[in-house]
Design a protein around this motif. Structure first.
Motif, PDB file in Angstrom:
ATOM      1  N   GLU A  44     -45.415 -31.783 -29.546  1.00 22.05           N
ATOM      2  CA  GLU A  44     -44.647 -31.182 -28.452  1.00 22.05           C
ATOM      3  C   GLU A  44     -43.162 -31.517 -28.548  1.00 22.05           C
ATOM      4  N   GLU A  45     -42.861 -32.790 -28.758  1.00 23.73           N
ATOM      5  CA  GLU A  45     -41.454 -33.205 -28.813  1.00 23.73           C
ATOM      6  C   GLU A  45     -41.362 -34.610 -29.383  1.00 23.73           C
ATOM      7  N   HIS A  46     -40.405 -34.792 -30.275  1.00 24.99           N
ATOM      8  CA  HIS A  46     -40.200 -36.110 -30.891  1.00 24.99           C
ATOM      9  C   HIS A  46     -38.760 -36.246 -31.372  1.00 24.99           C
ATOM     10  N   ILE A  47     -38.409 -37.449 -31.750  1.00 26.31           N
ATOM     11  CA  ILE A  47     -37.087 -37.714 -32.312  1.00 26.31           C
ATOM     12  C   ILE A  47     -37.036 -37.103 -33.710  1.00 26.31           C
ATOM     13  N   PRO A  48     -35.987 -36.335 -34.023  1.00 29.08           N
ATOM     14  CA  PRO A  48     -35.892 -35.731 -35.360  1.00 29.08           C
ATOM     15  C   PRO A  48     -35.987 -36.791 -36.461  1.00 29.08           C
ATOM     16  N   LYS A  99     -38.385 -53.144 -34.413  1.00 28.11           N
ATOM     17  CA  LYS A  99     -37.730 -53.128 -33.107  1.00 28.11           C
ATOM     18  C   LYS A  99     -38.354 -52.000 -32.297  1.00 28.11           C
ATOM     19  N   GLU A 100     -38.344 -52.181 -30.988  1.00 28.86           N
ATOM     20  CA  GLU A 100     -38.862 -51.183 -30.072  1.00 28.86           C
ATOM     21  C   GLU A 100     -37.687 -50.441 -29.439  1.00 28.86           C
ATOM     22  N   LEU A 101     -37.789 -49.110 -29.365  1.00 25.37           N
ATOM     23  CA  LEU A 101     -36.726 -48.307 -28.760  1.00 25.37           C
ATOM     24  C   LEU A 101     -36.791 -48.431 -27.241  1.00 25.37           C
ATOM     25  N   MET A 102     -35.741 -48.933 -26.650  1.00 25.37           N
ATOM     26  CA  MET A 102     -35.671 -49.081 -25.197  1.00 25.37           C
ATOM     27  C   MET A 102     -35.700 -47.704 -24.535  1.00 25.37           C
ATOM     28  N   GLY A 103     -36.599 -47.522 -23.582  1.00 27.71           N
ATOM     29  CA  GLY A 103     -36.654 -46.277 -22.825  1.00 27.71           C
ATOM     30  C   GLY A 103     -37.346 -45.130 -23.525  1.00 27.71           C
ATOM     31  N   GLY A 104     -37.706 -45.320 -24.784  1.00 29.94           N
ATOM     32  CA  GLY A 104     -38.451 -44.314 -25.521  1.00 29.94           C
ATOM     33  C   GLY A 104     -37.790 -42.951 -25.592  1.00 29.94           C
ATOM     34  N   LEU A 105     -38.621 -41.934 -25.736  1.00 31.74           N
ATOM     35  CA  LEU A 105     -38.146 -40.556 -25.853  1.00 31.74           C
ATOM     36  C   LEU A 105     -37.378 -40.132 -24.605  1.00 31.74           C
ATOM     37  N   ASP A 106     -37.800 -40.606 -23.444  1.00 35.82           N
ATOM     38  CA  ASP A 106     -37.138 -40.260 -22.185  1.00 35.82           C
ATOM     39  C   ASP A 106     -35.661 -40.656 -22.219  1.00 35.82           C
ATOM     40  N   TRP A 107     -35.374 -41.898 -22.573  1.00 30.80           N
ATOM     41  CA  TRP A 107     -33.977 -42.335 -22.591  1.00 30.80           C
ATOM     42  C   TRP A 107     -33.217 -41.740 -23.770  1.00 30.80           C
ATOM     43  N   TRP A 108     -33.910 -41.470 -24.875  1.00 29.62           N
ATOM     44  CA  TRP A 108     -33.280 -40.784 -26.011  1.00 29.62           C
ATOM     45  C   TRP A 108     -32.696 -39.457 -25.522  1.00 29.62           C
ATOM     46  N   LYS A 109     -33.504 -38.702 -24.772  1.00 32.87           N
ATOM     47  CA  LYS A 109     -33.047 -37.411 -24.255  1.00 32.87           C
ATOM     48  C   LYS A 109     -31.992 -37.584 -23.168  1.00 32.87           C
ATOM     49  N   ARG A 110     -32.185 -38.558 -22.277  1.00 27.10           N
ATOM     50  CA  ARG A 110     -31.203 -38.790 -21.212  1.00 27.10           C
ATOM     51  C   ARG A 110     -29.836 -39.139 -21.786  1.00 27.10           C
ATOM     52  N   GLY A 112     -28.637 -37.832 -24.332  1.00 23.94           N
ATOM     53  CA  GLY A 112     -28.065 -36.625 -24.920  1.00 23.94           C
ATOM     54  C   GLY A 112     -28.402 -36.373 -26.373  1.00 23.94           C
ATOM     55  N   HIS A 113     -29.364 -37.080 -26.919  1.00 22.78           N
ATOM     56  CA  HIS A 113     -29.729 -36.893 -28.323  1.00 22.78           C
ATOM     57  C   HIS A 113     -30.710 -35.729 -28.468  1.00 22.78           C
ATOM     58  N   PRO A 114     -30.676 -35.029 -29.594  1.00 20.18           N
ATOM     59  CA  PRO A 114     -31.569 -33.876 -29.793  1.00 20.18           C
ATOM     60  C   PRO A 114     -33.005 -34.325 -30.060  1.00 20.18           C
ATOM     61  N   THR A 115     -33.929 -33.381 -29.877  1.00 20.09           N
ATOM     62  CA  THR A 115     -35.329 -33.630 -30.197  1.00 20.09           C
ATOM     63  C   THR A 115     -35.840 -32.505 -31.091  1.00 20.09           C
ATOM     64  N   ALA A 116     -37.018 -32.719 -31.655  1.00 21.60           N
ATOM     65  CA  ALA A 116     -37.681 -31.727 -32.498  1.00 21.60           C
ATOM     66  C   ALA A 116     -39.076 -31.493 -31.926  1.00 21.60           C
ATOM     67  N   GLY A 117     -39.749 -30.433 -32.395  1.00 25.14           N
ATOM     68  CA  GLY A 117     -41.089 -30.108 -31.935  1.00 25.14           C
ATOM     69  C   GLY A 117     -41.092 -28.839 -31.102  1.00 25.14           C
ATOM     70  N   LYS A 118     -42.243 -28.509 -30.523  1.00 21.03           N
ATOM     71  CA  LYS A 118     -42.407 -27.272 -29.750  1.00 21.03           C
ATOM     72  C   LYS A 118     -41.468 -27.210 -28.551  1.00 21.03           C
ATOM     73  N   GLN A 119     -41.189 -28.356 -27.939  1.00 17.01           N
ATOM     74  CA  GLN A 119     -40.305 -28.423 -26.768  1.00 17.01           C
ATOM     75  C   GLN A 119     -38.934 -29.005 -27.133  1.00 17.01           C
ATOM     76  N   ALA A 120     -38.486 -28.755 -28.343  1.00 19.83           N
ATOM     77  CA  ALA A 120     -37.233 -29.342 -28.837  1.00 19.83           C
ATOM     78  C   ALA A 120     -36.056 -29.036 -27.928  1.00 19.83           C
ATOM     79  N   ALA A 121     -35.183 -30.007 -27.801  1.00 20.71           N
ATOM     80  CA  ALA A 121     -33.952 -29.877 -27.017  1.00 20.71           C
ATOM     81  C   ALA A 121     -32.774 -30.121 -27.941  1.00 20.71           C
ATOM     82  N   PRO A 122     -31.708 -29.314 -27.813  1.00 26.07           N
ATOM     83  CA  PRO A 122     -30.574 -29.438 -28.728  1.00 26.07           C
ATOM     84  C   PRO A 122     -29.755 -30.712 -28.564  1.00 26.07           C
ATOM     85  N   GLY A 123     -29.804 -31.316 -27.399  1.00 22.83           N
ATOM     86  CA  GLY A 123     -28.993 -32.511 -27.177  1.00 22.83           C
ATOM     87  C   GLY A 123     -27.549 -32.157 -26.886  1.00 22.83           C
ATOM     88  N   ASN A 124     -26.733 -33.160 -26.691  1.00 20.02           N
ATOM     89  CA  ASN A 124     -25.321 -33.014 -26.378  1.00 20.02           C
ATOM     90  C   ASN A 124     -24.531 -33.594 -27.526  1.00 20.02           C
TER      91      ASN A 124
END
Length: 131
Positions: A44-48, A99-110, A112-124
């Motif tokens: 559905e959505e992940h870090i590129p 290392k563990e990513l603080m905040g996971g995918l949620d904070w990655w998107k918050r 402004g970073h882009p995502t990949a997958g079916k629900q990909a977001a372009p980011g800022n």
């Protein structure tokens, strides 16, 4: 005071935020990003560039192809999910530097970073970290 100092040193040794991860990825540092969630969530959505290794499947066999000299960064949905912690524990047990990513995918998107997958977001593209 010494215990508190050690606490903060430990946090920095075992956690990474989305800004620092994005800089490492842009610099082509030896970093492998692992999405520790189920394959359906990853699709559905992940870090590129992230690979999907669900924490429940982590074993010597499932990670044999990974560069043992690279820093492994695990993540999941965010603070309401502990797949990244379970993944970090498993990968550490398997002998990787993690290392563990603080905040996971949620904070990655918050952040402004882009995502990949079916629900990909372009980011800022104009991300400015206030850290």
């Amino acid at each position: 005071m010494q215990a508190q100092l050690q606490h903060y040193l430990d946090k920095l040794a075992y956690e990474i935020d989305s800004w620092d991860l994005s800089v490492s990825l842009k610099n082509n540092d030896r970093v492998i990003v692992i999405d520790a969630r189920a394959p359906e969530a990853y699709a559905e959505e992940h870090i590129p560039g992230a690979i999907n290794v669900p924490h429940r499947t982590m074993s010597d066999e499932s990670v044999a192809q990974l560069d043992r000299a690279a820093l492994i960064v695990t993540y999941c949905d965010g603070i309401g999910c502990n797949a990244s912690t379970k993944g970090a524990l498993n990968m550490t047990r398997l002998g990787f530097r993690v290392k563990e990513l603080m905040g996971g995918l949620d904070w990655w998107k918050r952040d402004g970073h882009p995502t990949a997958g079916k629900q990909a977001a372009p980011g800022n593209s104009e991300i400015v970290c206030g850290c």
